[in-house]
Design a protein around this motif. Structure first.
Motif, PDB file in Angstrom:
ATOM      1  N   PHE A  90       0.842  -1.201   0.000  1.00 13.04           N
ATOM      2  CA  PHE A  90       0.000   0.000   0.000  1.00 13.04           C
ATOM      3  C   PHE A  90       0.875   1.247   0.000  1.00 13.04           C
ATOM      4  N   ASN A  91       0.524   2.219  -0.857  1.00 17.72           N
ATOM      5  CA  ASN A  91       1.223   3.510  -0.851  1.00 17.72           C
ATOM      6  C   ASN A  91       0.247   4.598  -1.294  1.00 17.72           C
ATOM      7  N   GLN A  92       0.745   5.823  -1.374  1.00 19.37           N
ATOM      8  CA  GLN A  92      -0.139   6.966  -1.665  1.00 19.37           C
ATOM      9  C   GLN A  92      -0.798   6.826  -3.039  1.00 19.37           C
ATOM     10  N   GLU A  93      -0.059   6.249  -3.978  1.00 12.33           N
ATOM     11  CA  GLU A  93      -0.621   6.081  -5.322  1.00 12.33           C
ATOM     12  C   GLU A  93      -1.810   5.121  -5.274  1.00 12.33           C
ATOM     13  N   MET A  94      -1.626   4.035  -4.520  1.00  6.47           N
ATOM     14  CA  MET A  94      -2.719   3.072  -4.402  1.00  6.47           C
ATOM     15  C   MET A  94      -3.877   3.707  -3.653  1.00  6.47           C
ATOM     16  N   ALA A  95      -3.556   4.523  -2.641  1.00  2.75           N
ATOM     17  CA  ALA A  95      -4.610   5.206  -1.887  1.00  2.75           C
ATOM     18  C   ALA A  95      -5.436   6.066  -2.838  1.00  2.75           C
ATOM     19  N   LYS A  96      -4.750   6.769  -3.729  1.00  2.32           N
ATOM     20  CA  LYS A  96      -5.466   7.629  -4.686  1.00  2.32           C
ATOM     21  C   LYS A  96      -6.375   6.809  -5.583  1.00  2.32           C
ATOM     22  N   ASP A  97      -5.844   5.694  -6.093  1.00  5.48           N
ATOM     23  CA  ASP A  97      -6.645   4.834  -6.974  1.00  5.48           C
ATOM     24  C   ASP A  97      -7.865   4.308  -6.231  1.00  5.48           C
ATOM     25  N   LEU A  98      -7.647   3.805  -5.017  1.00 10.91           N
ATOM     26  CA  LEU A  98      -8.753   3.205  -4.261  1.00 10.91           C
ATOM     27  C   LEU A  98      -9.790   4.253  -3.871  1.00 10.91           C
ATOM     28  N   SER A  99      -9.334   5.500  -3.661  1.00 13.06           N
ATOM     29  CA  SER A  99     -10.284   6.535  -3.227  1.00 13.06           C
ATOM     30  C   SER A  99     -11.286   6.874  -4.334  1.00 13.06           C
ATOM     31  N   LYS A 100     -10.998   6.405  -5.556  1.00  6.17           N
ATOM     32  CA  LYS A 100     -11.930   6.677  -6.668  1.00  6.17           C
ATOM     33  C   LYS A 100     -13.032   5.621  -6.740  1.00  6.17           C
ATOM     34  N   GLU A 101     -12.896   4.553  -5.990  1.00  5.10           N
ATOM     35  CA  GLU A 101     -13.902   3.471  -6.028  1.00  5.10           C
ATOM     36  C   GLU A 101     -15.167   3.925  -5.308  1.00  5.10           C
ATOM     37  N   LYS A 102     -16.294   3.387  -5.750  1.00  7.15           N
ATOM     38  CA  LYS A 102     -17.571   3.725  -5.095  1.00  7.15           C
ATOM     39  C   LYS A 102     -17.715   2.890  -3.823  1.00  7.15           C
ATOM     40  N   THR A 103     -17.373   1.610  -3.919  1.00  6.64           N
ATOM     41  CA  THR A 103     -17.475   0.713  -2.761  1.00  6.64           C
ATOM     42  C   THR A 103     -16.236  -0.179  -2.694  1.00  6.64           C
ATOM     43  N   LEU A 104     -15.775  -0.386  -1.482  1.00  5.24           N
ATOM     44  CA  LEU A 104     -14.613  -1.259  -1.243  1.00  5.24           C
ATOM     45  C   LEU A 104     -14.967  -2.217  -0.120  1.00  5.24           C
ATOM     46  N   SER A 105     -14.417  -3.410  -0.154  1.00  5.36           N
ATOM     47  CA  SER A 105     -14.568  -4.330   0.974  1.00  5.36           C
ATOM     48  C   SER A 105     -13.181  -4.762   1.424  1.00  5.36           C
TER      49      SER A 105
END
Ligand code: SAM
Length: 221
Positions: A90-105
């Protein structure tokens, strides 16, 4: 954004999800959480979710059935991730990508780990670093906190997020607040000048210097 968290210790998250930026984002309905207790999906009345490993060996293994049943109980799962030392770092780039998702589990393991077959029911695996935690809960908190601050409206001043470390391939510049002098250590004069252009230049130069000194590896051209 909505985040489902699957864990055998959902109460760990309660105070965390009410506190600071995450708590405020929740209040403002920028982010929604659903905590799912994997134990509620145990097959016996004792809430058993772990068993001895096939082939013997140390530790207990989290059983596949309660985890998968817990996941199946949620209709809107979005992209599903197992917290796991085997996962992508996990890093900031992944955080940015994941923050664009509507739902995460996020699925939190415990004990010696999860039954290997759980991996067939998730879309991916995330590690928060090369060390071993006792469970995925703290890893899930790390991800939640990093994602939340990237959601529009979660942090009061968006410029605060934009100037954070890793945003531009640089560490953040040094920060000072009152008092102006503490045990003969003074705040750099430029920060008291009121000259915004000069202050900006100074911050950029300092950020470059710090990054060169401590994290050359993250520097972009
Ligand atoms: C004690 S660990 C299991 C470690 C496993 N035996 C191994 O060596 O890979 C129990 C759980 O904690 C979580 N965990 C531990 N370290 C982690 C890390 N660095 N990143 C994400 N999750 C982690 C995982 O969910 C894991 O299933």
């Amino acid at each position: 954004m909505k985040i489902n968290i699957f864990s055998i210790f959902p109460s760990i998250f309660e105070l965390f999800l009410e506190t600071g930026i995450v708590g405020r984002a929740k209040e403002k309905e920028i982010i929604f959480f659903k905590l799912i207790d994997i134990r509620d999906f145990a097959s016996d009345a004792y809430g058993k979710v772990d068993d001895y490993p096939y082939g013997g060996g140390p530790g207990m293994v989290m059983m596949v059935k309660p985890i998968v049943k817990a996941m199946e109980s949620v209709e809107d799962k979005g992209t599903t991730y197992l917290l796991s030392p085997r996962g992508k770092n996990f890093n900031q780039e992944m955080a940015k990508d994941l923050s664009k998702e509507k739902t995460l589990s996020l699925v939190c393991g415990r004990y010696k780990g999860v039954d290997e077959r759980v991996r067939e029911f998730v879309d991916g695996e995330i590690s928060i670093g090369d060390y071993i935690l006792s469970g995925g809960e703290v890893a899930a908190m790390v991800i939640v906190e990093a994602l939340t601050r990237l959601l529009p409206g979660a942090v009061g001043d968006v410029n605060s997020v934009n100037t954070d470390s890793f945003e531009k391939g640089l560490l953040d510049a040094p920060l000072y607040t009152r008092p102006r002098v503490f045990r003969e250590k003074e705040v750099p004069e430029v920060l008291l000048s009121g000259n915004h252009a000069e202050i900006e230049n100074w911050r950029e130069e300092e950020a470059v210097k710090l990054t060169r000194k401590y994290r050359k590896d993250i520097m972009k051209n």
